[in-house]
Structures are given as C-alpha cells and as structure tokens.
Design a protein around this motif. Structure first.
Motif, PDB file in Angstrom:
ATOM      1  N   SER A   7      27.038 -21.635  51.151  1.00  0.00           N
ATOM      2  CA  SER A   7      26.819 -23.077  51.090  1.00  0.00           C
ATOM      3  C   SER A   7      27.424 -23.640  49.817  1.00  0.00           C
ATOM      4  N   TYR A   8      28.226 -24.699  49.982  1.00  0.00           N
ATOM      5  CA  TYR A   8      28.790 -25.399  48.829  1.00  0.00           C
ATOM      6  C   TYR A   8      28.044 -26.712  48.591  1.00  0.00           C
ATOM      7  N   ASP A   9      26.941 -26.900  49.280  1.00  0.00           N
ATOM      8  CA  ASP A   9      26.211 -28.156  49.208  1.00  0.00           C
ATOM      9  C   ASP A   9      25.614 -28.348  47.811  1.00  0.00           C
ATOM     10  N   PRO A  10      25.896 -29.519  47.187  1.00  0.00           N
ATOM     11  CA  PRO A  10      25.420 -29.740  45.809  1.00  0.00           C
ATOM     12  C   PRO A  10      23.898 -29.659  45.683  1.00  0.00           C
ATOM     13  N   ASP A  11      23.192 -30.266  46.606  1.00  0.00           N
ATOM     14  CA  ASP A  11      21.726 -30.270  46.533  1.00  0.00           C
ATOM     15  C   ASP A  11      21.174 -28.867  46.730  1.00  0.00           C
ATOM     16  N   ASN A  12      21.841 -28.121  47.599  1.00  0.00           N
ATOM     17  CA  ASN A  12      21.395 -26.751  47.836  1.00  0.00           C
ATOM     18  C   ASN A  12      21.546 -25.913  46.568  1.00  0.00           C
ATOM     19  N   HIS A  13      22.667 -26.088  45.860  1.00  0.00           N
ATOM     20  CA  HIS A  13      22.882 -25.313  44.634  1.00  0.00           C
ATOM     21  C   HIS A  13      21.824 -25.653  43.590  1.00  0.00           C
ATOM     22  N   GLN A  14      21.531 -26.951  43.487  1.00  0.00           N
ATOM     23  CA  GLN A  14      20.476 -27.363  42.546  1.00  0.00           C
ATOM     24  C   GLN A  14      19.152 -26.698  42.938  1.00  0.00           C
ATOM     25  N   ALA A  15      18.844 -26.744  44.226  1.00  0.00           N
ATOM     26  CA  ALA A  15      17.562 -26.202  44.691  1.00  0.00           C
ATOM     27  C   ALA A  15      17.508 -24.690  44.502  1.00  0.00           C
ATOM     28  N   MET A  16      18.602 -24.013  44.810  1.00  0.00           N
ATOM     29  CA  MET A  16      18.601 -22.556  44.676  1.00  0.00           C
ATOM     30  C   MET A  16      18.495 -22.147  43.202  1.00  0.00           C
ATOM     31  N   THR A  17      19.185 -22.874  42.327  1.00  0.00           N
ATOM     32  CA  THR A  17      19.103 -22.578  40.892  1.00  0.00           C
ATOM     33  C   THR A  17      17.666 -22.754  40.414  1.00  0.00           C
ATOM     34  N   ASN A  18      17.048 -23.854  40.832  1.00  0.00           N
ATOM     35  CA  ASN A  18      15.660 -24.104  40.445  1.00  0.00           C
ATOM     36  C   ASN A  18      14.740 -23.006  40.968  1.00  0.00           C
ATOM     37  N   THR A  19      14.973 -22.604  42.213  1.00  0.00           N
ATOM     38  CA  THR A  19      14.093 -21.602  42.826  1.00  0.00           C
ATOM     39  C   THR A  19      14.221 -20.255  42.135  1.00  0.00           C
ATOM     40  N   ARG A  20      15.459 -19.880  41.810  1.00  0.00           N
ATOM     41  CA  ARG A  20      15.649 -18.589  41.123  1.00  0.00           C
ATOM     42  C   ARG A  20      14.906 -18.581  39.788  1.00  0.00           C
ATOM     43  N   ALA A  21      14.981 -19.698  39.078  1.00  0.00           N
ATOM     44  CA  ALA A  21      14.284 -19.772  37.783  1.00  0.00           C
ATOM     45  C   ALA A  21      12.776 -19.781  37.990  1.00  0.00           C
ATOM     46  N   ALA A  22      12.332 -20.512  39.012  1.00  0.00           N
ATOM     47  CA  ALA A  22      10.886 -20.618  39.262  1.00  0.00           C
ATOM     48  C   ALA A  22      10.303 -19.262  39.643  1.00  0.00           C
ATOM     49  N   LYS A  23      11.086 -18.486  40.369  1.00  0.00           N
ATOM     50  CA  LYS A  23      10.615 -17.165  40.784  1.00  0.00           C
ATOM     51  C   LYS A  23      10.331 -16.305  39.556  1.00  0.00           C
ATOM     52  N   ILE A  24      11.260 -16.311  38.618  1.00  0.00           N
ATOM     53  CA  ILE A  24      11.059 -15.513  37.404  1.00  0.00           C
ATOM     54  C   ILE A  24       9.903 -16.079  36.582  1.00  0.00           C
ATOM     55  N   ALA A  25       9.806 -17.397  36.529  1.00  0.00           N
ATOM     56  CA  ALA A  25       8.717 -18.018  35.757  1.00  0.00           C
ATOM     57  C   ALA A  25       7.356 -17.602  36.312  1.00  0.00           C
ATOM     58  N   ARG A  26       7.285 -17.410  37.611  1.00  0.00           N
ATOM     59  CA  ARG A  26       5.992 -17.046  38.216  1.00  0.00           C
ATOM     60  C   ARG A  26       5.502 -15.669  37.790  1.00  0.00           C
ATOM     61  N   VAL A  27       6.412 -14.855  37.322  1.00  0.00           N
ATOM     62  CA  VAL A  27       6.020 -13.518  36.874  1.00  0.00           C
ATOM     63  C   VAL A  27       4.998 -13.621  35.737  1.00  0.00           C
ATOM     64  N   ALA A  28       5.106 -14.692  34.949  1.00  0.00           N
ATOM     65  CA  ALA A  28       4.213 -14.854  33.788  1.00  0.00           C
ATOM     66  C   ALA A  28       2.744 -14.806  34.197  1.00  0.00           C
ATOM     67  N   ALA A  29       2.463 -15.277  35.402  1.00  0.00           N
ATOM     68  CA  ALA A  29       1.066 -15.306  35.855  1.00  0.00           C
ATOM     69  C   ALA A  29       0.646 -13.964  36.455  1.00  0.00           C
ATOM     70  N   ASP A  30       1.584 -13.054  36.571  1.00  0.00           N
ATOM     71  CA  ASP A  30       1.328 -11.787  37.259  1.00  0.00           C
ATOM     72  C   ASP A  30       1.366 -10.603  36.284  1.00  0.00           C
ATOM     73  N   ILE A  31       1.390 -10.908  35.003  1.00  0.00           N
ATOM     74  CA  ILE A  31       1.394  -9.850  33.985  1.00  0.00           C
ATOM     75  C   ILE A  31       0.184 -10.048  33.096  1.00  0.00           C
ATOM     76  N   PRO A  32      -0.269  -8.998  32.424  1.00  0.00           N
ATOM     77  CA  PRO A  32      -1.470  -9.150  31.606  1.00  0.00           C
ATOM     78  C   PRO A  32      -1.240 -10.175  30.502  1.00  0.00           C
ATOM     79  N   PRO A  33      -2.287 -10.952  30.161  1.00  0.00           N
ATOM     80  CA  PRO A  33      -2.140 -11.865  29.038  1.00  0.00           C
ATOM     81  C   PRO A  33      -1.841 -11.074  27.758  1.00  0.00           C
ATOM     82  N   GLN A  34      -1.138 -11.704  26.837  1.00  0.00           N
ATOM     83  CA  GLN A  34      -0.801 -11.025  25.592  1.00  0.00           C
ATOM     84  C   GLN A  34      -2.069 -10.693  24.824  1.00  0.00           C
ATOM     85  N   ALA A  35      -2.193  -9.416  24.460  1.00  0.00           N
ATOM     86  CA  ALA A  35      -3.354  -8.985  23.678  1.00  0.00           C
ATOM     87  C   ALA A  35      -2.958  -8.846  22.214  1.00  0.00           C
ATOM     88  N   VAL A  36      -3.951  -8.731  21.370  1.00  0.00           N
ATOM     89  CA  VAL A  36      -3.708  -8.489  19.945  1.00  0.00           C
ATOM     90  C   VAL A  36      -3.881  -6.995  19.715  1.00  0.00           C
TER      91      VAL A  36
END
Lengths: 620, 317
Positions: free
Chosen positions: A483-512
């Motif tokens: 797909s060369y669709d501009p909106d699709n590229h924006q959406a896919m870029t956002n989704t790829r980043a959002a997927k990685i960002a979601r990992v933050a909620a799936d890992i243990p909170p930072q401990a001391v």
C-alpha cells in the motif's frame, strides 16, 4: 618425604581476596585462572571473574600488549564486582608486572618469576632498570621465586623439550596459589588428566608442576613472613551451582524460553565476531534440544536466515557485536516491517569501527534504540550479571513472540566473559507463555491485530488457507498487501510505535535495587555495571549518604513507573561505560536533569570510580 | 502440521484437492507490457499446476527489484525481502521447514551484485530449493543503471557512454563454486523451454540455479532482439537427462548434445560464444545437501537426558 614443616604462622582469615594471574598470551593464564576459579567455587566461595586478554591470539612474547590476565574476586560475602584493587598479583614476566602493578593495592602481594626478568624481557616490557632490584616494589610484599627453575626441576626426567617444560610454569604457580588459599587440587588434577589423556608425558609434567608448587608452600621453602590465607565459604542459598558466563546463561535462557513458549525450534544465525562468538559456540551444543545453529557467510545472511526461520515458525535469533549489528540494520528493519519475532543479541565492545574488540563498553545503546533507518521501534533489554542473562533470555523470547517484534538483548564484553556461581533454577517454576500459530482461516488477515498487544497473527507456511504475502514494502493495515496510501502509512507507523509502547504495561514496574524509593540521589545504571554501582551505593549508604541504586533491564520501552520514580529523587546520576547515552535518553523522554558519570577505558568501572564520582557530586 | 512429514518430503497422495493455473494467480502483475517477467510467471504457474503443489506448502521468497514482485502475483506463501537477501531468507525458511517447496526469485542486481556473497555460499550450501535469476542486464526498478551483467558498451544512466566493464558471467561463476549441483539457462521468449527448465530444477534435489534471460522493453530492448528474431543465434543443449521441450525442435535447429554430468564441458560451454546456449549445463544429485549434513536423528528420551548432562558437565561446579 620432604623436610618436616617448620613452624608457620596460622593462616590469616580474610573476608574476600582479589587475585590476578598475569603473563604472556602463551603462558596459559586463562586456564590457570579458570582452574583456580573452579577450586574456589568447589570450596563454596562466592566469586566473580574477569578475563582480560589481547585481541591477538599470540601477540609478540614479552610485550605489554601481549599480556593476558585473569582476575578473580572471591569471598564469604555477596561478591558483586571483580574487585577494584588486587590483593595478590601473580606476574609471570616483566610485561605482566608493568601492566598490572598499578592495580595492586598498597601492601598487596606480588609473586614474580625471577628467571623471566632477563635483560631482554625487561627491555621488551619497557623497564629501564630491573624493578626487582630498585624500589619499584617497595610498597608491596614481594615473593621473588624462581618459578622457572622450580618447574624445570619438577618435570625433570620426563623427556620434555625445554619449551614443553616451560609451559608447565603456570601449573606451578597455580599449585602455590591453591596452597596459599587452602584450596584443593582435586578438580585440577582431574582436569589435567582429561585434557592430556593422550599425552602422558605432558600430563605428568603438569601434575608434577602443580604438586611441586603446592609442596613449595606446604614445606618451609616459603619466606617466613608469608603465610597462607583462609577465606571461609560464602553463605549462599543451598542448591546446585554452576559457574557460568553471561553468554552461557543467556544461551540457556533462550533455550528455556522456547520451551516455555511451546516452540519446537530455535534457529540461531550468526557470524564469528568478538566477543559474541561464544553464544554460537554454546548453542552449537544444543542441537538435540530443537536448536539449529547456522554459521552464515556474513552478518546479513545470519540475520536474514533467522528472519526466514521466524517466518516459518521458529524463533529466529542472531548474535553479534556492534559492528555486526550495524550490518544487520536493514534486515532488522525488515523484521520490524514484517512484524516477525526475532532476537538480536549484541555483545557490545569498545569503540567505533573495529575499536577494541576484546574490551568492554556499553556504547551501543543509541544503536539499539535508534540505530535504524526510519521510525523503526523495537524492544531493548539488557542483562546486568551473568546469572541475570538467563532471565533476560527467557524474557526476550516472551516479548518477541507475544508482540511479534524484534528484541535487542544487550550484553557486553564483560558479561560475555565474566563468570559467577549460578544457582541452577528450577525451570518448572518459570511461567509458561504458550505461543499459538494462527491456524483458523475464518476471518484471517495477516495484519489484523490482537486488541491487547496489537500483535499480528503468526501464520506460518504449511498452514492451509492462510497463504499470504509479507514484505518490506509498506503493508495495508489488515490485508498486508502493498500500500502506498498516505493515510495507511501514517496509521501503520503509529500502530507499530503503539505496539512497542504497550510493552511498558506488560513488564514489571521499575524496582529500587538498594536504598529508598525517594530521596536525595538515585544512581541509575543498566547492563554490566550492576556490581560496581551496587557496591559503591552500599558503601556510601554505610557512611550515611541518602543514595539509592536503580538498575534498568528494560531500556525501550521503559517501565511505566520510571518517570514518577525518578522524579522522587532530588538528583539522578547515571554511570555508564559510554559518553552518556542512557542519561540522554532519560533526559529526552522525561525532561529530567539527569547527570552522567562516564568512562570509556575498555575496562569495567571500579567500585571506587563510582563511589568517588557520586561523592564528588554530593559534595558539589 | 509438519510432524506428519518425514525430514525431506511429505506424502500428499491422500490430498484430494486440485489446482489450476488460475488458482495460483495472485494480484495483477504491474510489470511493463512486453516485460519478460510475464512469461516467466506463466511458466511458474504452469509448473505449480503440473506438479499440483499445495499453495500452503509452497513459498516464494524474493529480494528487491522488478522481478522480486513475483511473490505478490501468486497465491502461495510469499516473502518479499530486501535487496540481495532472498537466498539467506529462503535458507532460513528451509532451516525451519525442510519439507516446504521453496523458490527464490531474484534479479541480476539482486543476485550478482548486492547479494553476490549469498549467491556463492547458497550454491555451496546446496539447500534444496529453486533459485530463479531473472537477468535483464540492467537495474530496471531504479530506472536504468548498469548492472553486473550489462554488456560492455551498453549505455545507461550511470554509465551513459556505455558500460565500462566486461559483464559478469553468472553461469561460469556458479559452475566455479564447489558443490554446485544444478546450473541451467533458459530465455523468457521460449515459454516451453522456461517451463521445462524450471521443472527440471524443481525436480532436482539440491540448490537449482536457473538463469533466465529476460527482456526489458524499457531499458535493454536491444539485448536479445536478434536472438529472438533469429533462432540460429541460439544453441540448445540437449540430452536424455537434459531439458525436454520437443515443440522447440523445429524452430531451434542448433542442437548440441551435452551430458549434464560433464562439469568440465559444462564450464566450457558456459564461456562466451557467438550463440546463446540454453539448457542444463550441469547437474549432480550426489552433491551433499546442507539439510542432509545437518540432519538430526531422533534421540530417545534417555539419550537426550544424557546429552543434556554432558552439556552441563562443561561448566565448573
């Protein structure tokens, strides 16, 4: 029978000792150190080791750049670093003395082989005068022994050439050091028997040298001021221990990871590079457990084969060091684009380009987080200690398969080589995280996403009615078609980043790791600096300073509580073996005035380096 | 899934499904009108139909370039990779699933330039797959740059006064690699020959390298024009063990008997000549295949435990 033992001082009791064996590359210092480590581990001490050797296999004999050394820190208490200063230095030649003497503490012991201090060797080491004759060694306890002559005497009559006989010097020195610390020779005797099973004379010579060195200590031949030492066993949790390097523990972690994921195959594509190669060496022994190793023609083929294997349903893994990771960059982007699981292990080494291949550094953090063309996010984790590498290996498999993404695992030259006792874990207690390939054709679309993780389905070739095409060209959300669709590229870029960002909620909170969860100073580290930072913070706290230690395993994305946690301290100090990478990432992400403590000498931090730096900031 | 398969093959005799060429046709090709790739795609579809390859067990892997769009135009599994890397990706697929039918499709820039290292080593590994190198003698997708197989003197955007160098000879290069096991050449304007050649490549157990001379109407229109018009400029290598395309016998009169077992002669015939030679230059099924060398026998539970303990013993206590 030798002469009866004279009255000797009682063994001095020590909590911990740091010994370095140093000699020429050909002197067998690594083997000596490893055998001493084994006997020490068997005696129940906690320990940490650090081999330090030149990049050349056999650098010119007698030169300072050809010095190979092995350092071991062992003791009764929790040993977290390899030790700042040496208590004992075994120097097999002038070059080894020259290189290591600055690390010997005042009053420490130095054992030298006097025969090796010939004019020629002194000249090669750059000594104008013989340090054994002037006051160079005045601040230390010096054991001037003719190790060469003692060794030759011991092996006399076995018909060895002079060269072969001299190769046993290391065993004589080892025998003496084992005596000095009251260690057994049993495992070493067995090891020699196995290693030289087919060369009887060599075997016997090594045994004789070992025993002669030991007997030398046992009988009255030692100077009267030198006594043996006693280091009691450490109070470690009971169970079965093995001495592992970070690389070995990581290999086992990856193996346990695929079992916990329910995958039948791990394909490791790799190309030889220092200091990453031992992962390929170790995993080559796992072929009976679903591991396929592929020594590829180059770094790019190695990662591409891993990607192809992941596409076909294996866990693809590739390993290298910074320069090799750079070569793999485009293909890592392909794995990000095609959203396939992939683990990339980077055993970091020092410097840009070839740099210092055998020296350690942690300067590839930017490369791991940012080092690809375009917006190409992935997960970055780092191992802190050899045994932590095991857990990191498992966690990398969990995240790569759950989020269908590449994961970079950062280790470094120190972790790759350093070893410590590791309590063999009960793998039944490791949680399972079963991975399900997509098999249901009903409503299948290759880039439809899981609501929770945003991961796409893993649909592997061989599955009927799920035939689809993937590739590096931007894919249409859902169908995956080009797909060369501009909106699709924006959406896919956002989704790829959002997927990685979601990992933050799936890992243990930072401990001391140590200290309070708020206060004056947080010392924030990552990777192999764990030991020195921990020890430095412990010492500063003992003096009453309000300091805490935080150590990050998850470097991208960060744990979700990290920003809040860091803001609860007045100051954030970030020691790193680079010119300031994590510190800048933290500043960029959280707009906090974190300050770096940075050093790039190719050597691990000393406890005192960090202690001093933190103290200076506290007093400033 | 693959558990029902032996290491090297799957028995699908009980499969009652059947497929026509149309069933294998994917997205509508976006190649230029007159591009040789169309005919090659049709020949591949014919092969898939003849062999009745289940689409789910067939994987097309490609690099980057005009020809590398190939996987999108089929309904099998497809992996459109990155420039030059089709072969290592395909190798990775086979490392996990030796039972699948894997085809790697590359262009001349892909295979002979940026991916040349992989090409040489893939030949040496001899993993069972079909490698199709669609050679139009130019970089097409990036708009007319000289490739390693561009004839000397042929102008392009990068070398406007004509290519400086002698072209690389992909056949000689492949035949020079130790462990080469199948090397053939065909041309897009003879669909029957393309089909027969890739069918032989498919049936060969090992790494089958097929160079397909391919016309690019946009940038190298003149490259094969004479040979297309004048069948006398073509020489067919024929043999009972070679490529069998009877319908071409009447048109292409220059026929030379070449036993594909004869490597020396194959190498000789691959050298530049005033005719284009098509057929199988070399084939040897006895060459060691990577998957055979790395084949793991199944161990009993006890053997596996013993091996594990052996591995543990490498570490100091």
């Amino acid at each position: 029978m030798g002469s009866p033992p004279a009255t000797r001082p009682e063994r001095e009791v020590r909590d911990s000792v740091v010994i370095r064996f140093a000699g020429d590359s050909g002197d067998g210092m690594q083997l000596t150190g490893l055998q001493f480590t084994q006997e020490t581990a068997l005696a129940g001490s906690d320990l940490a080791t650090f081999p330090d050797y030149p990049a050349e296999i056999r650098a010119p004999a007698g030169t300072t750049y050809g010095v190979s050394a092995f350092q071991i820190h062992f003791g009764t208490q929790d040993i977290t670093s390899v030790g700042d200063e040496l208590d004992v230095l075994v120097a097999m030649n002038p070059a080894a003395l020259k290189v290591s003497l600055p690390d010997l503490r005042m009053g420490g012991s130095v054992l030298v082989d006097t025969s090796a201090f010939s004019d020629r060797n002194l000249q090669k080491a750059g000594y104008a005068a013989n340090p054994l004759d002037d006051d160079t060694l005045a601040p230390f306890q010096v054991l001037k022994l003719d190790v060469t002559r003692h060794t030759l005497d011991a092996v006399d009559g076995l018909g060895l050439s002079q060269k072969e006989a001299l190769r046993c010097r290391n065993m004589w020195a080892l025998g003496l050091m084992l005596w000095m610390y009251g260690r057994s020779r049993k495992a070493t005797v067995e090891w020699i028997g196995k290693k030289f099973a087919k060369e009887e004379a060599i075997r016997d010579a090594n045994l004789r040298a070992l025993n002669a060195g030991h007997a030398f200590g046992e009988t009255a031949e030692m100077p009267s001021h030198v006594s043996g030492y006693s280091v009691a066993a450490a109070e470690l949790a009971s169970g079965m221990y093995r001495t592992v390097s970070g690389t070995e523990a990581l290999a086992w972690g990856l193996l346990v990871g695929i079992k916990k994921a329910g995958l039948t195959r791990l394909v490791l594509g790799s190309y030889p590079i220092t200091p990453a190669s031992p992962l390929l060496h170790t995993m080559a022994g796992f072929k009976d457990y679903g591991v396929v190793t592929f020594q590829a023609e180059d770094e790019i083929a190695a990662v591409c084969a891993a990607i192809g294997a992941s596409y076909a349903g294996a866990l693809g893994v590739t390993s290298s060091s910074g320069p090799g990771i750079a070569l793999k960059g485009e293909a890592i982007g392909l794995a990000i684009a095609t959203e396939l699981p992939l683990i990339i292990v980077n055993a970091q080494r020092a410097g840009p380009s070839t740099g210092l291949p055998t020296k350690t550094e942690q300067s590839d953090l930017y490369q791991a987080i940012y080092g690809r063309n375009a917006d190409a996010e992935l997960i970055v984790v780092a191992a802190a200690t050899p045994s932590d590498s095991f857990e990191v290996g498992i966690e990398a498999v969990r995240l790569a398969t759950k989020y269908m993404t590449p994961v970079i695992v950062l280790t470094d030259g120190f972790l790759a080589n350093a070893a410590e006792p590791w309590l063999i874990p009960d793998v039944d207690l490791v949680a399972e995280f079963p991975v399900a390939y997509r098999t249901d054709p009903d409503g299948f679309m290759p880039f439809a996403r899981d609501d929770a993780t945003l991961a796409r389905p893993w649909a592997v070739p061989g599955t009927p009615e799920l035939e689809h095409r993937i590739g590096g060209l931007e894919r249409s959300a859902q169908t995956g078609n080009i797909s060369y669709d501009p909106d699709n590229h924006q959406a896919m870029t956002n989704t790829r980043a959002a997927k990685i960002a979601r990992v933050a909620a799936d890992i243990p909170p930072q401990a001391v790791s140590l200290g309070p969860d708020h206060g004056a100073v947080a010392v924030v580290g990552w990777g192999s600096t764990y030991g020195p930072i921990h020890q430095a913070v412990r010492l500063l706290r003992a003096e009453g300073h309000d300091v805490a230690h935080l150590h990050l395993r998850y470097l991208w994305p960060f744990p979700s509580n990290l920003a809040d946690l860091l803001r609860r301290y007045d100051r954030v100090l970030v020691p790193e073996m680079n010119t300031g990478q994590l510190v800048n990432v933290l500043r960029a992400q959280y707009l906090i005035p974190a300050e770096g403590i940075n050093q790039v000498t190719g050597k691990p931090f000393k406890v005192s380096d960090i202690e001093r730096a933190v103290r200076t900031r506290l007093e400033a | 899934m693959e558990t029902s398969c032996s290491f090297l093959s799957c028995d699908h005799d009980d499969d009652e499904r059947s497929w026509t060429m149309e069933d294998y046709a994917g997205a509508i090709p976006r190649w230029c009108p007159g591009c040789g790739d169309h005919a090659i795609l049709a020949a591949v579809e014919r092969l898939l139909e003849t062999e009745q390859l289940p689409p789910e067990r067939t994987v097309f892997v490609s690099g980057i370039g005009c020809s590398s769009r190939f996987p999108h135009y089929l309904t099998t599994y497809g992996f459109h990779g990155i420039h030059g890397r089709a072969l290592p990706i395909a190798t990775g697929v086979k490392l996990r699933r030796p039972d699948l039918h894997v085809f790697a499709v590359m262009g001349d820039g892909d295979c002979c330039s940026i991916g040349a290292g992989h090409w040489i080593h893939a030949v040496r590994y001899n993993v069972d797959m079909v490698a199709l190198m669609l050679d139009n003698g130019i970089y097409g997708l990036t708009k007319n740059q000289t490739s390693p197989t561009t004839p000397q003197g042929h102008p392009s955007n990068t070398q406007p006064k004509g290519s400086h160098l002698m072209p690389l000879n992909p056949l000689s290069a492949t035949l020079g690699v130790s462990n080469a096991s199948f090397v053939a050449q065909t041309a897009d304007w003879m669909p029957a020959h393309v089909y027969a050649t890739i069918a032989a490549a498919f049936r060969h157990r090992g790494f089958s390298f097929v160079r397909i001379l391919q016309r690019c109407p946009q940038y190298t229109d003149d490259l094969f024009q004479e040979a297309v018009r004048n069948p006398n400029l073509v020489e067919m290598l024929v043999h009972p063990d070679g490529v069998d395309a009877p319908e071409l016998e009447k048109i292409f009169k220059n026929r030379r008997v070449h036993d594909p077992k004869d490597l020396d002669m194959g190498r000789h015939l691959a050298e530049p000549f005033d005719r284009i030679r098509l057929g199988i230059f070399f084939r040897d099924e006895s060459r060691q295949r990577y998957e055979e060398l790395r084949h793991q026998r199944i161990h009993t539970a006890q053997e596996r435990i013993d091996r594990l303990n052996e591995e543990f013993e490498k570490y100091a206590v």
